[in-house]
Write a protein that holds these residues in place. Structure first.
Motif, PDB file in Angstrom:
ATOM      1  N   ALA A 264      15.184 -28.308   7.695  1.00 39.14           N
ATOM      2  CA  ALA A 264      15.949 -27.443   6.749  1.00 39.14           C
ATOM      3  C   ALA A 264      15.104 -27.507   5.342  1.00 39.14           C
ATOM      4  O   ALA A 264      15.250 -26.870   4.473  1.00 39.14           O
ATOM      5  CB  ALA A 264      17.155 -28.125   6.365  1.00 39.14           C
ATOM      6  N   ASP A 265      14.099 -28.256   5.254  1.00 37.95           N
ATOM      7  CA  ASP A 265      13.334 -28.428   4.009  1.00 37.95           C
ATOM      8  C   ASP A 265      12.131 -27.284   4.027  1.00 37.95           C
ATOM      9  O   ASP A 265      11.091 -27.836   3.954  1.00 37.95           O
ATOM     10  CB  ASP A 265      12.850 -29.590   3.676  1.00 37.95           C
ATOM     11  N   SER A 266      12.649 -26.169   3.900  1.00 36.97           N
ATOM     12  CA  SER A 266      11.690 -24.964   3.627  1.00 36.97           C
ATOM     13  C   SER A 266      10.817 -24.979   2.329  1.00 36.97           C
ATOM     14  O   SER A 266       9.588 -24.693   2.154  1.00 36.97           O
ATOM     15  CB  SER A 266      12.274 -23.687   3.589  1.00 36.97           C
ATOM     16  N   ASP A 267      11.289 -25.776   1.499  1.00 37.56           N
ATOM     17  CA  ASP A 267      10.493 -25.921   0.175  1.00 37.56           C
ATOM     18  C   ASP A 267       9.359 -26.676   0.290  1.00 37.56           C
ATOM     19  O   ASP A 267       8.306 -26.542   0.016  1.00 37.56           O
ATOM     20  CB  ASP A 267      11.384 -26.548  -0.939  1.00 37.56           C
ATOM     21  N   PHE A 268       9.458 -27.705   1.286  1.00 38.41           N
ATOM     22  CA  PHE A 268       8.290 -28.876   1.541  1.00 38.41           C
ATOM     23  C   PHE A 268       7.225 -27.785   2.308  1.00 38.41           C
ATOM     24  O   PHE A 268       6.065 -27.976   2.138  1.00 38.41           O
ATOM     25  CB  PHE A 268       8.821 -29.848   2.394  1.00 38.41           C
ATOM     26  N   LEU A 269       7.726 -27.075   3.071  1.00 38.26           N
ATOM     27  CA  LEU A 269       6.823 -26.256   4.063  1.00 38.26           C
ATOM     28  C   LEU A 269       6.217 -25.281   3.043  1.00 38.26           C
ATOM     29  O   LEU A 269       4.734 -25.100   3.387  1.00 38.26           O
ATOM     30  CB  LEU A 269       7.727 -25.560   5.122  1.00 38.26           C
ATOM     31  N   ASP A 270       6.843 -24.638   2.208  1.00 35.06           N
ATOM     32  CA  ASP A 270       6.258 -23.770   1.320  1.00 35.06           C
ATOM     33  C   ASP A 270       5.246 -24.393   0.338  1.00 35.06           C
ATOM     34  O   ASP A 270       4.166 -23.824   0.262  1.00 35.06           O
ATOM     35  CB  ASP A 270       7.355 -22.975   0.270  1.00 35.06           C
ATOM     36  N   ARG A 271       5.350 -25.571   0.003  1.00 34.48           N
ATOM     37  CA  ARG A 271       4.372 -26.203  -0.953  1.00 34.48           C
ATOM     38  C   ARG A 271       3.292 -26.784  -0.225  1.00 34.48           C
ATOM     39  O   ARG A 271       1.981 -26.720  -0.557  1.00 34.48           O
ATOM     40  CB  ARG A 271       5.055 -27.667  -1.489  1.00 34.48           C
ATOM     41  N   THR A 272       3.421 -27.056   1.253  1.00 32.47           N
ATOM     42  CA  THR A 272       2.369 -27.442   2.038  1.00 32.47           C
ATOM     43  C   THR A 272       1.367 -26.319   2.479  1.00 32.47           C
ATOM     44  O   THR A 272       0.241 -26.293   2.149  1.00 32.47           O
ATOM     45  CB  THR A 272       2.808 -27.934   3.498  1.00 32.47           C
ATOM     46  N   HIS A 273       1.838 -25.079   2.312  1.00 28.29           N
ATOM     47  CA  HIS A 273       1.178 -23.907   2.622  1.00 28.29           C
ATOM     48  C   HIS A 273       0.511 -23.441   1.470  1.00 28.29           C
ATOM     49  O   HIS A 273      -0.615 -22.901   1.452  1.00 28.29           O
ATOM     50  CB  HIS A 273       2.010 -22.800   3.087  1.00 28.29           C
ATOM     51  N   ALA A 274       1.078 -23.693   0.147  1.00 29.40           N
ATOM     52  CA  ALA A 274       0.406 -23.260  -0.767  1.00 29.40           C
ATOM     53  C   ALA A 274      -0.883 -24.205  -1.205  1.00 29.40           C
ATOM     54  O   ALA A 274      -1.818 -23.832  -1.615  1.00 29.40           O
ATOM     55  CB  ALA A 274       1.318 -23.310  -2.032  1.00 29.40           C
ATOM     56  N   TRP A 275      -0.527 -25.570  -0.895  1.00 31.60           N
ATOM     57  CA  TRP A 275      -1.653 -26.528  -0.862  1.00 31.60           C
ATOM     58  C   TRP A 275      -2.921 -26.097   0.005  1.00 31.60           C
ATOM     59  O   TRP A 275      -4.059 -26.070  -0.297  1.00 31.60           O
ATOM     60  CB  TRP A 275      -1.071 -27.706  -0.669  1.00 31.60           C
ATOM     61  N   LEU A 276      -2.728 -25.637   1.328  1.00 32.95           N
ATOM     62  CA  LEU A 276      -3.484 -25.280   2.068  1.00 32.95           C
ATOM     63  C   LEU A 276      -4.350 -24.117   1.682  1.00 32.95           C
ATOM     64  O   LEU A 276      -5.676 -23.999   1.947  1.00 32.95           O
ATOM     65  CB  LEU A 276      -2.854 -24.964   3.513  1.00 32.95           C
TER      66      LEU A 276
END
Length: 364
Positions: A264-276
Motif C-alpha cells: 500500500a506504500d505507493s509513496d515509497f515506490l514513487d520515491r524509489t523511481h525518482a531516485w532511479l
C-alpha cells in the motif's frame, strides 16, 4: 595475498569470504555495492509496524494466508487463488523446480545461481542456454531445439546480473512456443519493481498463458533481505500444486503481517523511481566516461568490465576492496567467469565515491 582455499561467495553482501580471500582484515570497513537492495529503505514506518505485530508471534500464522493473498491479489489485479506467499524468492524458485522433479530444465544464463541449485536439488537435468556478451539478448528461435526436450524453462526478467529486460513481444512469442510444446515458463521478476516505466510486469499474460509462473520478491525493493518475503503468481490449478509442495507455515507471522502495508506504500515506490531516474543515468554515464564497458541496465545495478584488453575483474575487485568498496564478483555466473563485476546503485555520495575510486584505478 589471496588464499586459494577460500571459496567465492555465492551471493552479494558476503564480505567476510572475499576479505579473507584477498588477505584483508575481517574488520576492514566496506561500502556495499554487491547487494542489489534499495538504499532508500526500509520504509520509516516499518519498525512501528513490526512492534505492533509482535503479539501475533504467540500464535501460528493463518495457514491459508488469506489476508496477504488478498492484498497481493488486489495489488496485482488477479484472483487470490492465483497467489502463493513464499519465504522469500528462494523458496519460490525451489517450489517451481519441484513441480518438475526429475525432469528436464532449460536455464537462460548468465543468471541467478539458485535456478540451477533448485533444479539440482529436485533431480532435474539442466540444459544451459548462454547469452552472448555484451548485449545478452535472447533470440527465441535459439530456444526451439532445447524446448523440445524440456519440461520447464527458467529465466530472469529483468535479468540478474545483466540488468537487461526481455521485451513483451519476445515473451509472448516465447510463451506461445513453450505452450505448444508443453513447457512451463518460470519468470523471476524479483527486480520488476525497479523498472520505472509502467506496464512492464508480465502479470496480464497470466490470463492468456496457463504455462506461465511468475516469481516476485518484496525484500529487495523494501530493503528487507533478512525478513524473507516473496510470492508466486500463476493459474489457480498451478498454485494448488505449488502449495502442496510447500511446508506448513512457511511464511512467518511478521512477514505475512507486513505484506498489505508494504504494497500500500505507493509513496515509497514513487520515491524509489525518482531516485532511479536521477542516479541510474548519472552512474552509467560516469562508468562509461572511465572507459568501462557497461551493459545498459533497466534496474538498480550495472554489469561492467574493462573496456579493452584482457579481463581484469579480479584485479579491479581487489582494488575496490582495498579502497573500502564491496563489488559483486561474477565467478559463479556461467559465461562471465569473473571477467565482469556487478555494481549496485546507491545514493549520490556513495556513487560518487565509487566513481572516484574507479578513476584512480589503472590495470597492471
Amino acid at each position: 595475498m589471496r588464499r586459494s582455499d577460500e571459496a567465492w561467495p555465492s551471493h552479494g553482501g558476503q564480505a567476510a569470504t572475499l576479505l579473507a580471500r584477498f588477505g584483508l582484515p575481517a574488520d576492514h570497513e566496506l561500502l556495499d555495492f554487491s547487494a542489489n537492495i534499495n538504499p532508500l529503505g526500509p520504509p520509516d514506518w516499518l519498525g512501528d509496524a513490526i512492534a505492533g505485530a509482535m503479539a501475533g508471534l504467540a500464535r501460528y500464522p493463518d495457514p491459508s494466508y488469506t489476508e496477504p493473498r488478498e492484498a497481493i491479489a488486489r495489488h496485482e489485479g488477479v484472483d487470490p487463488n492465483q497467489v502463493l506467499p513464499t519465504n522469500g524468492g528462494a523458496e519460490a524458485i525451489f517450489l517451481a523446480a519441484g513441480l518438475h522433479a526429475r525432469g528436464q530444465a532449460v536455464i537462460v544464463e548468465p543468471s541467478f545461481s539458485e535456478y540451477a541449485r533448485a533444479c539440482a536439488a529436485h533431480g532435474l537435468q539442466i540444459t544451459s542456454l548462454p547469452l552472448a556478451a555484451p548485449a545478452f539478448a535472447l533470440d527465441p528461435d535459439r530456444l526451439a531445439s532445447p524446448l523440445r526436450q524440456a519440461d520447464v524453462l527458467f529465466l530472469c526478467r529483468p535479468n540478474n546480473p545483466t540488468g537487461t529486460l526481455l521485451p513483451w513481444h519476445t515473451m509472448e512469442r516465447l510463451l506461445d512456443s513453450a505452450r505448444q510444446q508443453g513447457v512451463t515458463v518460470v519468470v523471476d521478476e524479483a527486480f520488476i519493481d525497479f523498472v520505472d516505466e509502467p506496464g512492464e510486469a508480465l502479470t496480464p499474460l497470466l490470463a492468456h498463458f496457463d504455462n506461465l509462473i511468475l516469481l516476485r520478491s518484496l525484500t529487495k525493493l523494501y530493503t528487507l533481505p533478512g525478513l524473507r518475503l516473496g510470492y508466486i503468481l500463476a493459474g489457480a490449478q498451478t498454485i494448488r500444486r505449488l502449495q502442496a509442495g510447500q511446508p506448513p507455515w512457511s511464511v512467518n507471522h511478521l512477514s505475512a503481517a507486513l505484506v498489505a502495508p508494504l504494497l500500500a506504500d505507493s509513496d515509497f515506490l514513487d520515491r524509489t523511481h525518482a531516485w532511479l531516474r536521477e542516479e541510474r543515468p548519472r552512474l552509467q554515464s560516469g562508468l562509461l566516461s572511465l572507459g568501462l564497458e557497461v551493459v545498459p541496465s533497466r534496474v538498480n545495478f550495472f554489469l561492467v568490465r574493462q573496456g579493452s584488453g584482457p579481463p581484469t575483474g579480479d584485479a579491479l575487485l581487489r582494488r575496490l576492496l582495498q579502497a573500502g568498496i564491496l563489488a559483486r564478483h561474477t565467478h559463479n555466473f556461467p559465461g562471465l567467469d569473473g571477467g565482469w563485476l556487478r555494481l549496485a546503485l546507491r545514493g549520490r555520495a556513495d556513487n560518487e565515491r565509487l566513481l572516484t575510486t574507479l578513476a584512480a584505478w589503472r590495470p597492471a
